[in-house]
Structures are given as structure tokens and as C-alpha cells.
Enzyme design. Structure first.
Site, PDB file in Angstrom:
ATOM      1  N   LYS A  42       0.667  -0.955   0.102  1.00  0.00           N
ATOM      2  CA  LYS A  42       0.062  -0.038   0.032  1.00  0.00           C
ATOM      3  C   LYS A  42       0.765   1.181   0.178  1.00  0.00           C
ATOM      4  CE  LYS A  42      -3.175  -2.186   3.279  1.00  0.00           C
ATOM      5  NZ  LYS A  42      -3.963  -2.222   4.607  1.00  0.00           N
ATOM      6  N   GLU A  98       7.635   2.165  -6.393  1.00  0.00           N
ATOM      7  CA  GLU A  98       7.936   1.713  -4.652  1.00  0.00           C
ATOM      8  C   GLU A  98       7.923   2.845  -3.888  1.00  0.00           C
ATOM      9  OE1 GLU A  98       7.763  -0.652  -2.952  1.00  0.00           O
ATOM     10  OE2 GLU A  98       8.540  -2.556  -3.409  1.00  0.00           O
ATOM     11  N   ASP A  99       7.749   2.595  -2.554  1.00  0.00           N
ATOM     12  CA  ASP A  99       7.814   3.354  -1.667  1.00  0.00           C
ATOM     13  C   ASP A  99       9.300   3.482  -1.125  1.00  0.00           C
ATOM     14  OD1 ASP A  99       7.561   0.861  -0.563  1.00  0.00           O
ATOM     15  OD2 ASP A  99       5.966   1.427   0.961  1.00  0.00           O
ATOM     16  N   ASP A 102      14.514  -1.706   0.991  1.00  0.00           N
ATOM     17  CA  ASP A 102      15.095  -1.895   2.371  1.00  0.00           C
ATOM     18  C   ASP A 102      16.240  -3.076   2.044  1.00  0.00           C
ATOM     19  OD1 ASP A 102      15.768  -1.759   5.095  1.00  0.00           O
ATOM     20  OD2 ASP A 102      14.029  -2.850   5.614  1.00  0.00           O
ATOM     21  N   LYS A 130      17.272   2.460   1.483  1.00  0.00           N
ATOM     22  CA  LYS A 130      18.229   2.445   2.511  1.00  0.00           C
ATOM     23  C   LYS A 130      19.305   1.527   2.131  1.00  0.00           C
ATOM     24  CE  LYS A 130      14.625   2.054   6.286  1.00  0.00           C
ATOM     25  NZ  LYS A 130      13.933   1.090   7.321  1.00  0.00           N
ATOM     26  N   PHE A 151      14.004   2.944  10.979  1.00  0.00           N
ATOM     27  CA  PHE A 151      12.571   3.177  10.489  1.00  0.00           C
ATOM     28  C   PHE A 151      11.943   4.360  10.199  1.00  0.00           C
ATOM     29  CE2 PHE A 151       8.075   1.776  10.762  1.00  0.00           C
ATOM     30  CZ  PHE A 151       8.099   0.675  10.180  1.00  0.00           C
ATOM     31  N   VAL A 152      11.234   4.451   9.372  1.00  0.00           N
ATOM     32  CA  VAL A 152      10.632   5.571   8.815  1.00  0.00           C
ATOM     33  C   VAL A 152       8.929   5.428   8.462  1.00  0.00           C
ATOM     34  CG1 VAL A 152      12.725   6.914   7.973  1.00  0.00           C
ATOM     35  CG2 VAL A 152      11.371   5.489   6.495  1.00  0.00           C
ATOM     36  N   ASP A 158       3.997   3.024   6.764  1.00  0.00           N
ATOM     37  CA  ASP A 158       3.226   2.935   8.091  1.00  0.00           C
ATOM     38  C   ASP A 158       4.020   1.977   9.080  1.00  0.00           C
ATOM     39  OD1 ASP A 158       3.266   0.093   6.733  1.00  0.00           O
ATOM     40  OD2 ASP A 158       1.787  -0.266   8.225  1.00  0.00           O
ATOM     41  N   ARG A 164       0.468   6.721   7.584  1.00  0.00           N
ATOM     42  CA  ARG A 164       0.766   6.668   6.151  1.00  0.00           C
ATOM     43  C   ARG A 164       0.360   7.907   5.474  1.00  0.00           C
ATOM     44  NH1 ARG A 164       1.357   1.383   4.094  1.00  0.00           N
ATOM     45  NH2 ARG A 164       0.290  -0.260   5.271  1.00  0.00           N
TER      46      ARG A 164
HETATM   47  P1  IMP Z   1      12.542  -4.998   1.507  1.00  0.00           P
HETATM   48  O1  IMP Z   1      11.808  -6.264   0.884  1.00  0.00           O
HETATM   49  O2  IMP Z   1      13.214  -5.513   2.566  1.00  0.00           O
HETATM   50  O3  IMP Z   1      13.330  -4.090   0.424  1.00  0.00           O
HETATM   51  O4  IMP Z   1      11.427  -4.340   2.342  1.00  0.00           O
HETATM   52  C1  IMP Z   1      10.411  -3.526   1.455  1.00  0.00           C
HETATM   53  C2  IMP Z   1       9.231  -3.087   2.402  1.00  0.00           C
HETATM   54  O5  IMP Z   1       9.288  -3.359   3.661  1.00  0.00           O
HETATM   55  C3  IMP Z   1       8.625  -1.747   1.798  1.00  0.00           C
HETATM   56  O6  IMP Z   1       8.060  -1.761   0.504  1.00  0.00           O
HETATM   57  C4  IMP Z   1       7.954  -1.325   3.047  1.00  0.00           C
HETATM   58  O7  IMP Z   1       6.425  -1.887   3.006  1.00  0.00           O
HETATM   59  C5  IMP Z   1       8.618  -2.178   4.169  1.00  0.00           C
HETATM   60  N1  IMP Z   1       9.500  -1.233   4.691  1.00  0.00           N
HETATM   61  C6  IMP Z   1      10.913  -1.345   4.815  1.00  0.00           C
HETATM   62  N2  IMP Z   1      11.473  -0.393   5.654  1.00  0.00           N
HETATM   63  C7  IMP Z   1      10.462   0.292   6.072  1.00  0.00           C
HETATM   64  C8  IMP Z   1      10.460   1.463   6.911  1.00  0.00           C
HETATM   65  O8  IMP Z   1      11.327   2.083   7.302  1.00  0.00           O
HETATM   66  N3  IMP Z   1       9.403   1.896   7.265  1.00  0.00           N
HETATM   67  C9  IMP Z   1       8.202   1.490   6.539  1.00  0.00           C
HETATM   68  N4  IMP Z   1       7.911   0.102   6.033  1.00  0.00           N
HETATM   69  C10 IMP Z   1       9.380  -0.232   5.580  1.00  0.00           C
END
Ligand code: IMP
Length: 174
Positions: A42, A98-99, A102, A130, A151-152, A158, A164
Site C-alpha cells: 500500500k 515503490e515506496d 530496504d 536504505k 525505521f521511517v 506505515d 501513512r
Molecule cells: P525489502 O523487501 O526489505 O526491501 O522491504 C520492502 C518493504 O518493507 C517496503 O515496501 C515497506 O513496506 C517495508 N519497509 C521497509 N523499511 C521500512 C520503513 O522504514 N518503514 C516502513 N516500511 C518499511
């Protein structure tokens, strides 16, 4: 009054300015082409709205929702599609919206899956990254901001479905 657990990291004005710049870049790269904006639910809903209204290239908009079950001990992890896109991406230019990237797990798996559907091109725009948390190779073609490994929340992101709607991005202290 602002929640005392929040500390603003990127202001609403900075975000809007960066959206202007990203839209110019994307419009330039896709000049004369139409594209499918594939937003990852979302968290990317606010970024999608701000970015898409600034684009002058013709766009189709669709959504996917994925859930990841990362395995901390190995580089593998399972990414499950919870909602697939409706628009066919075969033979189309696809830009994943993408938002945040990570570890990169979600994006790496999503792109791997999307490539099997034979888009004409596949690129990624992410509001945040990140880099210090990266474990899976996930290439971001257009990036809003690099942030520290913390964490943001806000601007679509969210914590337990809260925060959000904040127009800025904040660190969430626990
Ligand atoms: P990844 O698969 O580890 O790259 O994680 C991606 C997903 O984790 C993002 O699309 C977010 O939904 C969630 N996520 C990662 N870091 C954060 C954060 O700092 N705040 C909120 N959601 C996060």
C-alpha cells in the site's frame, strides 16, 4: 501537535520538489512512449499520486500487492503476490513505483516475476532507499532520497497501518 515519537526527516516541500524533478527525468526518458505505472501497495499510493499527476507521458496505472517472508539466515526469501495487476504488461514499458527499498528482497523478486511476463522494458522508481540495509540486488532507476538504516513512517509508509497520511517522512522512535 506532532506525535512526540516522530522526528521529521524529509519535509513535504522537499518531497514535492523531488517529485517535480523525477517527473521531468521520467518524461524525458519515455518521450513519445506510453508506460504502465505499476504501484506496489500500500505504501506507494501517495508517491504514485504525486508522481503520476506530474507526468505528461501517457500512462496506464495498475497495482500489485506483495507480502514478503524474509529468511534471515539465507539470501532467499519468499515473496507472495497478494494482488496481481490487471493490465497486461507484455510488450509494454513498465515502471514499478515503490515506496522504499530496504533489503531489496521484495523488489528483486517482484522484478524477477514481472520479467517472465515479457514487458518491453522494466524500470523502477522508488521514493526512498536504505542502501545500508541492502542484501538482495535490486536496481532502482529513479530514486527520491537515500536515507539511513532506520525505521521511517509517513508519505504512505506505515507502522501497524498508522502514519501513512503524513505529508512528510519521519523517523519513528520507539
Ligand atoms: P525489502 O523487501 O526489505 O526491501 O522491504 C520492502 C518493504 O518493507 C517496503 O515496501 C515497506 O513496506 C517495508 N519497509 C521497509 N523499511 C521500512 C520503513 O522504514 N518503514 C516502513 N516500511 C518499511
Amino acid at each position: 501537535m506532532m506525535d512526540p515519537r516522530l522526528k521529521e526527516l524529509i519535509s513535504a516541500e522537499q518531497i514535492q520538489r523531488r517529485c517535480d524533478e523525477l517527473a521531468v527525468e521520467i518524461d524525458r526518458d519515455y518521450a513519445g512512449k506510453s508506460l504502465v505505472l505499476l504501484a506496489v501497495l500500500k505504501g506507494s499510493y501517495m508517491f504514485l499520486a504525486d508522481l503520476s499527476k506530474r507526468l505528461s507521458s501517457p500512462v496506464m496505472i495498475d497495482f500489485v500487492q506483495v507480502s514478503s517472508y524474509g529468511d534471515e539466515k539465507s539470501s532467499s526469501g519468499i515473496v507472495q503476490i497478494r494482488k496481481d495487476h490487471d493490465v497486461s504488461i507484455e510488450g509494454r514499458h513498465v515502471l514499478v513505483v515503490e515506496d522504499i527499498v530496504d533489503t531489496g528482497l521484495t523488489l528483486a523478486h517482484l522484478c524477477e516475476l514481472l520479467r517472465t511476463r515479457r514487458p518491453l522494458s522494466l524500470k523502477v522508481v522508488s521514493m526512498l532507499s536504505k542502501p545500508a540495509a541492502r542484501r538482495h540486488e535490486a536496481l532502482v532507476d529513479y530514486l527520491g532520497f537515500e536515507i539511513p538504516n532506520e525505521f521511517v513512517v509517513g508519505y504512505g509508509l506505515d507502522h501497524a497501518e498508522s502514519f501513512r497520511n503524513l505529508p512528510f517522512i519521519a523517523l519513528l522512535k520507539d
